[in-house]
Design a protein around this motif. Structure first.
Motif, short mmCIF file in Angstrom:
data_model
loop_
_atom_site.label_atom_id
_atom_site.label_comp_id
_atom_site.label_asym_id
_atom_site.label_seq_id
_atom_site.Cartn_x
_atom_site.Cartn_y
_atom_site.Cartn_z
N GLU A 291 0.86 -1.28 -0.09
CA GLU A 291 0.07 0.12 0.02
C GLU A 291 0.60 1.07 -0.06
OE1 GLU A 291 -2.93 -0.24 2.92
OE2 GLU A 291 -4.02 -1.82 2.30
N LEU A 292 1.88 1.31 1.02
CA LEU A 292 2.84 2.31 0.93
C LEU A 292 3.50 2.57 -0.47
CD1 LEU A 292 4.42 4.48 2.52
CD2 LEU A 292 6.17 2.59 2.46
N PHE A 293 4.00 1.60 -0.94
CA PHE A 293 4.67 1.60 -2.39
C PHE A 293 3.57 2.13 -3.63
CE2 PHE A 293 9.10 -0.24 -2.71
CZ PHE A 293 9.41 -0.19 -1.21
N ASN A 294 2.44 1.79 -3.43
CA ASN A 294 1.43 1.96 -4.55
C ASN A 294 1.01 3.73 -4.39
OD1 ASN A 294 1.38 -0.39 -5.63
ND2 ASN A 294 -0.45 -0.94 -4.79
N ALA A 295 0.86 4.06 -3.05
CA ALA A 295 0.59 5.42 -2.65
C ALA A 295 1.68 6.35 -3.12
CB ALA A 295 0.08 5.35 -1.04
N CYS A 296 3.09 6.15 -2.65
CA CYS A 296 3.82 6.86 -3.17
C CYS A 296 4.07 6.73 -4.58
CB CYS A 296 5.18 6.29 -2.35
SG CYS A 296 5.29 6.73 -0.49
N GLN A 297 3.74 5.79 -5.45
CA GLN A 297 4.10 5.83 -6.91
C GLN A 297 3.43 6.86 -7.43
OE1 GLN A 297 2.67 2.44 -9.15
NE2 GLN A 297 4.68 1.78 -9.49
N GLU A 298 2.15 7.12 -6.75
CA GLU A 298 1.09 8.23 -7.41
C GLU A 298 1.88 9.57 -7.33
OE1 GLU A 298 -1.96 7.87 -9.02
OE2 GLU A 298 -1.06 5.80 -9.24
N THR A 299 2.69 9.79 -6.40
CA THR A 299 3.38 10.96 -6.30
C THR A 299 4.42 11.29 -7.60
OG1 THR A 299 5.20 10.60 -4.84
CG2 THR A 299 3.00 10.87 -3.72
N LEU A 300 4.81 10.30 -7.93
CA LEU A 300 5.75 10.42 -9.00
C LEU A 300 5.45 11.07 -10.42
CD1 LEU A 300 7.86 6.89 -8.79
CD2 LEU A 300 8.21 9.21 -7.69
N ASP A 301 6.03 11.86 -11.19
CA ASP A 301 5.66 12.21 -12.37
C ASP A 301 6.06 11.29 -13.62
OD1 ASP A 301 5.08 13.93 -14.64
OD2 ASP A 301 6.23 15.46 -14.04
N ARG A 302 5.06 10.47 -13.83
CA ARG A 302 5.19 9.55 -15.05
C ARG A 302 5.40 10.37 -16.29
NH1 ARG A 302 0.43 7.07 -12.90
NH2 ARG A 302 1.17 5.44 -11.42
N ARG A 303 4.63 11.37 -16.48
CA ARG A 303 4.93 12.12 -17.81
C ARG A 303 6.44 12.50 -18.04
NH1 ARG A 303 0.53 14.03 -20.73
NH2 ARG A 303 -0.93 13.93 -18.70
N ALA A 304 7.19 13.05 -16.95
CA ALA A 304 8.66 13.15 -17.07
C ALA A 304 9.15 12.02 -17.25
CB ALA A 304 8.94 13.82 -15.72
N ALA A 305 8.93 10.89 -16.52
CA ALA A 305 9.50 9.59 -16.91
C ALA A 305 9.33 9.21 -18.20
CB ALA A 305 9.04 8.35 -15.92
N LEU A 306 8.27 9.29 -18.87
CA LEU A 306 7.90 8.92 -20.36
C LEU A 306 8.96 9.85 -21.20
CD1 LEU A 306 6.30 7.66 -22.62
CD2 LEU A 306 4.73 9.64 -22.52
N ILE A 307 8.94 11.23 -20.88
CA ILE A 307 9.83 11.98 -21.54
C ILE A 307 11.52 11.51 -21.61
CG2 ILE A 307 11.06 14.32 -21.88
CD1 ILE A 307 8.26 15.35 -20.96
N ASN A 308 11.57 10.99 -20.42
CA ASN A 308 13.20 10.71 -20.25
C ASN A 308 13.12 9.19 -20.90
OD1 ASN A 308 14.12 12.76 -18.99
ND2 ASN A 308 14.07 11.76 -16.71
N THR A 309 12.25 8.37 -20.96
CA THR A 309 12.58 7.05 -21.56
C THR A 309 12.43 7.45 -23.12
OG1 THR A 309 10.88 5.97 -20.11
CG2 THR A 309 11.24 4.80 -21.98
N LEU A 310 11.68 8.26 -23.49
CA LEU A 310 11.78 8.49 -25.16
C LEU A 310 13.25 9.22 -25.54
CD1 LEU A 310 8.04 9.85 -25.78
CD2 LEU A 310 8.90 7.62 -26.05
N ALA A 311 13.49 9.96 -24.40
CA ALA A 311 14.93 10.48 -24.80
C ALA A 311 15.88 9.64 -24.76
CB ALA A 311 15.34 11.89 -23.66
N LEU A 312 16.10 8.69 -24.07
CA LEU A 312 17.11 7.46 -23.58
C LEU A 312 17.04 6.81 -25.05
CD1 LEU A 312 17.67 6.58 -19.89
CD2 LEU A 312 19.01 8.25 -21.31
N ILE A 313 15.86 6.26 -25.65
CA ILE A 313 15.58 5.47 -26.72
C ILE A 313 16.02 5.85 -27.90
CG2 ILE A 313 14.09 4.32 -28.06
CD1 ILE A 313 12.32 3.65 -25.56
N THR A 314 15.65 7.17 -27.95
CA THR A 314 16.09 8.07 -29.15
C THR A 314 17.85 8.39 -29.22
OG1 THR A 314 13.98 9.29 -28.86
CG2 THR A 314 15.59 10.32 -30.69
#
Lengths: 187, 74
Positions: A40-63
């Motif tokens: 529950e703690l991990f799921n709740a804290c995961q919600e505070t992360l910025d997935r959009r930023a992580a997506l941009i970073n994933t696309l940046a690294l693949i590119t």
């Protein structure tokens, strides 16, 4: 290209890559098993992360990895200028990653998040920062390769250095491809 | 690879969870990892044991993560 018995680049970098991957594998498994007792703690804290930023970073690294592939391909046909330009483009993608990640860290630090906040954030901060440092090292390596390529230090016959730097950069990409779903998505 | 990344992001953005979905997302990540090894690192052009140098690294953490998430779901 004819089949080879060894992967592209200096064999020493592959030993180093395997050691690095081993450390990250332990980190990933530790995160997953630590989560078992705190779902529950991990799921709740995961919600505070910025997935959009992580997506941009994933696309940046693949590119960026794709650009590095093009840099190696350019050097294999003796196109030194092309190699340098593709490496600079890859460095640009690395810079995007760093800027987005620094902004992400700033957001969390402003919210009072530290390594001591809880188990999730301890893993989140240490894992992503460890990877962040690898991105910086990868960029230093690519910059060194680009400088040498610009000075005419590689040729069609001898471009092992380009392949060695490329292999390290791809390892940085590879690690993030597991880290992204594990930390940001899986719940 | 970009497409698989967008699928992964969409699952996260939709707030979807559960064991089946988590393992599916993990599988997508492992497929992408294999693609990085084969196409970016150039391992598809290698014969012999070095051809599979990345595969164990993908499989071992993949299995461990899968086991841990299965345990967490019970």
């Amino acid at each position: 290209m004819p089949a080879s018995r060894y992967p592209p680049g200096d064999l020493a970098i592959w030993i180093f890559i395997l050691a690095e991957l081993g450390v990250f594998a332990i980190f990933f498994a530790a995160y997953a098993f630590a989560r078992v007792g705190h779902v529950e703690l991990f799921n709740a804290c995961q919600e505070t992360l910025d997935r959009r930023a992580a997506l941009i970073n994933t696309l940046a690294l693949i590119t960026g990895s794709y650009f590095v592939v093009r840099a190696v391909a350019a050097m294999r046909i003796g196109n030194q200028g092309g190699c340098v330009r593709w490496l600079l483009a890859a460095l640009g993608m690395g810079l995007v990653f760093l800027v987005v990640k620094v902004m992400d860290y700033a957001h969390h630090f402003d919210a009072g998040v530290t390594l001591s906040t809880n188990t999730f954030y301890r893993f989140y901060l240490s894992l992503t920062f460890f990877h962040f440092m690898h991105v910086i090292l990868g960029m230093v390596i690519l910059a060194a390769v680009a400088l040498k390529a610009r000075a005419g230090g590689y040729s069609v016959a001898d471009h092992t250095g380009v392949e060695t730097g490329a292999s390290y950069w791809h390892m940085v990409d590879l690690v993030w491809l597991i880290l992204f779903p594990l930390i940001y998505v899986m719940r | 690879m970009l497409g698989l990344t967008l699928v992964t992001f969409a699952i996260g953005a939709a707030g979807l969870g559960g064991l089946t979905l988590s393992l599916s997302v993990l599988s997508l990540a492992l497929i992408k990892g294999h693609m990085v090894g084969d196409w970016f690192m150039g391992l598809r052009g290698v014969r012999g044991p070095w051809r599979w140098v990345i595969a164990p690294w993908l499989l071992l953490p993949g299995v461990l993560i899968g086991v841990a998430f299965t345990m967490a779901s019970h």
